[in-house]
Design an enzyme around this catalytic site. Structure first.
Site, PDB file in Angstrom:
ATOM      1  N   GLY A   1       0.839  -1.192   0.000  1.00 44.31           N
ATOM      2  CA  GLY A   1       0.000   0.000   0.000  1.00 44.31           C
ATOM      3  C   GLY A   1       0.872   1.239   0.000  1.00 44.31           C
ATOM      4  N   CYS A   2       0.413   2.272   0.641  1.00 49.65           N
ATOM      5  CA  CYS A   2       1.153   3.534   0.688  1.00 49.65           C
ATOM      6  C   CYS A   2       2.523   3.320   1.327  1.00 49.65           C
ATOM      7  CB  CYS A   2       0.353   4.563   1.490  1.00 49.65           C
ATOM      8  SG  CYS A   2       1.226   6.125   1.678  1.00 49.65           S
ATOM      9  N   PHE A   3       3.566   3.770   0.658  1.00 49.63           N
ATOM     10  CA  PHE A   3       4.914   3.524   1.180  1.00 49.63           C
ATOM     11  C   PHE A   3       5.218   4.288   2.456  1.00 49.63           C
ATOM     12  CE2 PHE A   3       6.407   6.039  -2.849  1.00 49.63           C
ATOM     13  CZ  PHE A   3       5.906   7.244  -2.380  1.00 49.63           C
TER      14      PHE A   3
END
Length: 177
Positions: free
Chosen positions: A11-13
């Site tokens: 997902g979002c880093f």
């Protein structure tokens, strides 16, 4: 210190980079992009979802302090590996769950961990995490690096990143720097 590299997409880093940078044995965790077909992609390119890249974190670590399997334990705690091409409200192939292996041993370990997790039914659904050979890593723009530490009051950080960091700190407190 012997170094190894792992590249993980969950997902979002911002979420996973924050946690990995706090772990003993991790020299660095760098947000970036991997797995696509566009050369030198930018964040704006990635957001369109048509470059094929995933938001990843490339982790340089000392396997004598933190093993690849231990990194995977943390990784599978930080995101829902049963969601295809999304994490929560973040939707698109850039948010897919993926392990980009750098050695045949990492590939085998990743496949074994996924098989164990599927057999345990821990997540209540099948894991969709992609296991692919690492390709070119493109570091994200500077403002994405250590984003949570620099923007703790930003709403996304407060409502999405902070709870994931707290969960990881509670579960892996003994492994923190």
């Amino acid at each position: 210190m012997a170094h190894a590299v792992a590249t993980l997409a969950g997902g979002c880093f911002w979420c996973i980079e924050t946690v990995f940078n706090r772990l003993r044995g991790v020299e660095s965790a760098v947000s970036g992009y991997m797995g696509g077909h566009t050369l030198n992609p930018t964040y704006n390119d990635i957001c369109n979802g048509d470059t094929g890249h995933a938001e990843v974190v490339q982790v340089t670590f000392d396997p004598d302090v933190m093993s690849f399997r231990e990194l995977l334990d943390v990784f599978f705690t930080l995101h829902d590996p049963t969601q295809l091409n999304r994490q929560g409200n973040d939707v698109g192939t850039q948010y897919r769950s993926a392990i980009f292996w750098h050695t045949p041993e990492q590939k085998a370990e990743a496949e074994a961990v996924i098989a164990e997790l599927n057999a345990s039914k821990q997540f209540g659904a099948s894991i969709v995490t992609e296991v692919s050979e690492a390709t070119t890593f493109y570091p994200a723009e500077d403002y994405h690096q250590r984003y949570f530490e620099q923007n703790p009051h930003q709403p996304y950080c407060q409502f999405v990143v902070a709870p994931k960091v707290a969960k990881a700190e509670g579960k892996f407190g003994e492994r923190l720097k």
